[in-house]
Design a protein around this motif. Structure first.
Motif, PDB file in Angstrom:
ATOM      1  N   ARG A  20       0.857  -1.193   0.000  1.00 34.32           N
ATOM      2  CA  ARG A  20       0.000   0.000   0.000  1.00 34.32           C
ATOM      3  C   ARG A  20       0.885   1.231   0.000  1.00 34.32           C
ATOM      4  NH1 ARG A  20      -1.758   3.634   3.657  1.00 34.32           N
ATOM      5  NH2 ARG A  20      -3.781   4.630   3.311  1.00 34.32           N
ATOM      6  N   ASP A  62      -1.125   7.946  -1.770  1.00 30.31           N
ATOM      7  CA  ASP A  62      -2.441   7.980  -2.405  1.00 30.31           C
ATOM      8  C   ASP A  62      -3.340   6.830  -1.979  1.00 30.31           C
ATOM      9  OD1 ASP A  62      -1.157   5.900  -3.615  1.00 30.31           O
ATOM     10  OD2 ASP A  62      -1.244   6.695  -5.645  1.00 30.31           O
ATOM     11  N   ARG A 116      -3.134   3.711  -2.678  1.00 34.59           N
ATOM     12  CA  ARG A 116      -3.284   2.664  -3.688  1.00 34.59           C
ATOM     13  C   ARG A 116      -2.605   1.388  -3.209  1.00 34.59           C
ATOM     14  NH1 ARG A 116      -4.575   1.896  -8.948  1.00 34.59           N
ATOM     15  NH2 ARG A 116      -3.421   0.266 -10.063  1.00 34.59           N
ATOM     16  N   SER A 117      -3.282   0.250  -3.484  1.00 39.40           N
ATOM     17  CA  SER A 117      -2.761  -1.055  -3.080  1.00 39.40           C
ATOM     18  C   SER A 117      -2.280  -1.823  -4.302  1.00 39.40           C
ATOM     19  CB  SER A 117      -3.837  -1.871  -2.350  1.00 39.40           C
ATOM     20  OG  SER A 117      -4.202  -1.234  -1.147  1.00 39.40           O
ATOM     21  N   SER A 134       0.836  -0.315 -11.998  1.00 42.84           N
ATOM     22  CA  SER A 134       0.203   0.997 -11.916  1.00 42.84           C
ATOM     23  C   SER A 134      -0.279   1.402 -13.303  1.00 42.84           C
ATOM     24  CB  SER A 134       1.180   2.029 -11.356  1.00 42.84           C
ATOM     25  OG  SER A 134       2.295   2.157 -12.213  1.00 42.84           O
TER      26      SER A 134
END
Length: 765
Positions: free
Chosen positions: A298, A302, A304-305, A312
């Motif tokens: 994580r 941001d 995001r995981s 990405s």
């Protein structure tokens, strides 16, 4: 026995030879006695093996020999040789029960079982040539006592031996549960059970990795003759196979049990990483656990995981993992990647999370594009060079390829702070204006930024001057800011205005850099000129073009606005809002009001400085019409009309409390409560001879005075004296004994002086 021999002639020697042809010599069992021409051989403890032909040989001096033989017969009694009891056999094997008996002559052997002779061969029993008994596929049912009987009929000799037959059964293992699950590091215990059956009773042992668990400890506990093994305080290395072995004389058997140990995930490797901007960064997270946990990432910046195989959207970040290790790779590292990354290892029995920090090193970056600065001779100016870098950069200033010392030189000073270098320049001549260079350097790279110090000027003139909201004594001036501020920020605007008949200009400054200014205290019906100039640090700029405007003449005021609000009691409050006084102060407001059923108006004159008027007293439950006019020296405004209604007449409680403040209401409540307590205490005194008054009376009457007579009267129930004014304060009683107060008896009015008046006439109004 002794054997004798004689011969003719003169023998030189006499010798004996055994049945094997060996010359016999004296020993513990052999004795030789020679007496001249006679020789006697004696054998002690004769054995059956000693039987046979013995020779006696005589030799003379010439070497001639002559011999004679003797036949020796030995008869043996019945002898059982090494007959063991019991004799043990494995179940299912062919058992040969041994009965080794000998005699001379050979004996006759018979076998008996359960008192019955085994005469001939059967499927179960066979009589062997060596006199042994053979039992086919022996079982536990064949156990018992077998008799071996031997007879020598020629001599009438008989003997026997009882032999116990024991059948040993190989072990059989029963395991109620073969596999077990446990979680490490939770203090759990597991008990293995291995039940063994056989004959004789098997011995049970436990083994781990082919090593015998021999003794009990804090970790291992064995119970029930070893048939249960408890493993306490389960750890990760306790997982695997455990072997239960059962053995007896008949054999050995083993069974494997399995312990599955689950281990909470634990991250064993995660380190901070430093990468250079534009390069690649690889972050590794390794975790252990049983079952092997899944690893996810994580990004804290941001939220995001990333899981195994994720990428990405821009393709720069990718995650790959195998065998408890996950690798997060970032190609072309950006400053936005800087920050914390969380690694989380999860399995079905728990999770573990750790964080690392990705630090990004990069060459210096200048934070501001403001590279042109303005000043003038004698005015110091600060040229700021703001840099962001990692690791921190060192900064220096140059002027025409010459380095400015950090302590400054002449009219220049250098002030340093983390990420900032401030060059203070006080221009003294035209030579001090021009280009200055700021250079920032760290081990990643070097960058420079050029600054220009230019001569400042006064602002240019504002334009588009407009007049709005022009009335008798006020006007609003608006304008557009100049096209050039001269290099120095504008501090304010200067507005000059004058009567066209006058030569004296009046000044008004703007609020900061607002481009709107209000002119006040003007004369009505007058023509004015106005112009605007901008002011900065260098000075005042040029004026705008002069504009003219004329104020309005004096006239009647505009109608006021009215807001109605119910007052206290029979009053009504009217709020007055002035809009335009027509250029002269409002002298008064003329307020007319009447009921909707009346024709005659009532009038109130209110000073013009007031902002409200209070109409009172008014009638309950009545609608009113109001007409309000403002007046100045020029005349009257148009009237403003309003209608409102008075509410219903309130009851006594509303009348009372509406005129009193909170403190008065609380005071009246406490006074009423105190009066009620006094009345209750007096009632208790006369009716039940108790209460505070009774206690005081008893203390006073405790003295031996004439008051004893009064106490006696009280005990006899005689009436006591009560002042008439106290009776008048008691409530009236109805026939049923309930207390009541007629509601139409009195009305309490609260006047402006806070005095109370009770009249019956008012109550009936």
């Amino acid at each position: 026995p002794s054997v004798g021999s004689a011969m003719i002639g003169e023998p030189v020697s006499l010798d004996w030879y055994n049945p094997q042809g060996e010359r016999m010599v004296p020993s513990q069992r052999v004795a030789l006695h020679n007496e001249g021409v006679r020789s006697r051989l004696t054998l002690y403890n004769a054995k059956i093996e000693d039987a046979g032909i013995y020779r006696c040989q005589a030799s003379d001096a010439q070497g001639h020999t002559q011999e004679a033989t003797v036949v020796l017969e030995i008869y043996q009694k019945l002898t059982f040789r090494d007959v063991r009891s019991p004799q043990e056999f494995r179940q299912g094997d062919v058992a040969e029960v041994v009965c080794d008996v000998t005699s001379s002559p050979v004996p006759v052997v018979s076998w008996f079982y359960n008192n019955m002779e085994i005469i001939e061969d059967t499927e179960k029993f066979q009589l062997l040539q060596n006199n042994n008994l053979q039992v086919q596929r022996v079982t536990k049912a064949d156990e018992g006592v077998y008799r071996c009987e031997a007879r020598v009929e020629a001599r009438g000799e008989i003997d026997f031996r009882d032999i116990i037959l024991v059948v040993n059964v190989p072990p059989v293992v029963s395991v109620p549960q073969q596999s077990f699950n446990a979680t490490a590091d939770y203090g759990e215990s597991v008990t293995f059970t291995c039940r063994a059956y056989g004959s004789p009773e098997p011995d049970v042992t436990w083994h781990r990795y082919d090593k015998l668990i021999t003794i009990e400890s804090e970790r291992y506990v064995m119970r029930a003759r070893g048939t249960t093994l408890t493993v306490r305080n389960i750890q990760q290395d306790d997982g695997g196979s455990y072997t239960c072995k059962a053995s007896n004389k008949a054999g050995e058997v083993e069974h494997e049990l399995f312990l599955k140990v689950f281990v909470q995930p634990h991250i064993t490797k995660l380190r901070n990483v430093t990468a250079v901007e534009g390069s690649a960064a690889m972050i590794s997270c390794k975790a252990e656990g049983e079952p092997l946990p899944e690893i996810t990432w994580r990004r804290a910046s941001d939220g995001r995981s990333f899981s195994d195989g994720d990428k990405s959207p821009d393709g720069r970040v990718e995650v790959r993992g195998r065998y408890g290790e996950s690798m997060l790779t970032i190609v072309v590292v950006k400053l936005s990647d800087w920050g914390r990354f969380d690694c989380e290892a999860l399995s079905r029995i728990g999770g573990h999370q750790k964080s690392m920090f990705l630090d990004i090193e990069y060459a210096p970056k200048f934070q501001s594009n403001h590279t042109i600065f303005f000043s003038w001779e004698g005015n110091p100016v600060n040229i700021s060079c703001d840099v962001m870098s990692n690791p921190p950069a060192t900064m220096l200033w140059r002027r025409e390829k010459l380095t400015i010392p950090s302590e400054g030189a002449g009219n220049m000073r250098v002030h340093s702070a983390p990420g900032r270098s401030l060059l203070e320049v006080t221009p003294m001549s035209d030579r001090d204006f021009g280009r200055y260079n700021c250079t920032a350097r760290n081990n990643i790279g070097m960058r420079f930024q050029e600054f220009i110090l230019a001569q400042a000027d006064v602002p240019s003139n504002p334009y588009s001057v407009r007049l709005s909201s022009v009335v008798q004594r006020m006007a609003t001036v608006t304008f557009t800011k100049p096209d050039s501020h001269g290099g120095v920020p504008i501090s304010h605007y200067l507005v000059k205005y004058k009567d066209i008949s006058s030569q004296n200009w009046k000044d008004v400054k703007s609020q900061g850099t607002q481009t709107i200014v209000l002119l006040t205290n003007l004369e009505p019906n007058t023509t004015y000129e106005v112009r605007v100039a901008a002011v900065n640090g260098k000075g005042q700029g040029e004026f705008s073009r002069t504009e003219s405007f004329q104020t309005l003449p004096i006239r009647e005021p505009s109608p006021p606005s009215v807001q109605g609000q119910r007052g206290v009691g029979k009053a009504y409050r009217l709020g007055l809002v002035k809009h335009d006084d027509g250029g002269m102060p409002i002298l008064e407001y003329i307020v007319k009001y009447k009921t909707d059923k009346e024709e005659q108006w009532m009038t109130k004159l209110v000073p013009g400085v007031n902002d409200f008027v209070l109409l009172q007293p008014l009638q309950w439950n009545t609608q009113y019409e109001v007409e309000i006019t403002a007046r100045n020296v020029k005349g009257l405004s148009e009237p403003t009309f309003l209608k409102f209604s008075m509410p219903q007449k309130p009851d006594i409680t509303d009348s009372l409390f509406s005129g009193l403040g909170l403190g008065a209401v609380v005071g009246l409540g406490l006074a009423g409560l105190l009066l009620l307590l006094v009345l209750v205490d007096i009632s208790c005194f006369f009716l039940r001879q108790c209460g505070l008054l009774m206690c005081i009376t008893r203390k006073l009457c405790s003295k031996k005075t004439a008051t004893s007579g009064k106490s006696k009267e009280l005990e006899e129930g005689k009436a006591a004296y009560l002042p008439s004014h106290l009776f008048r304060k008691l409530p009236l009683k109805e026939e049923n004994g309930k207390e009541t107060l007629k509601p139409d008896t009195i009305e309490i009015k609260v006047h402006g002086d806070n005095s109370l008046h009770m009249t019956q006439e008012d109550s009936k109004a």
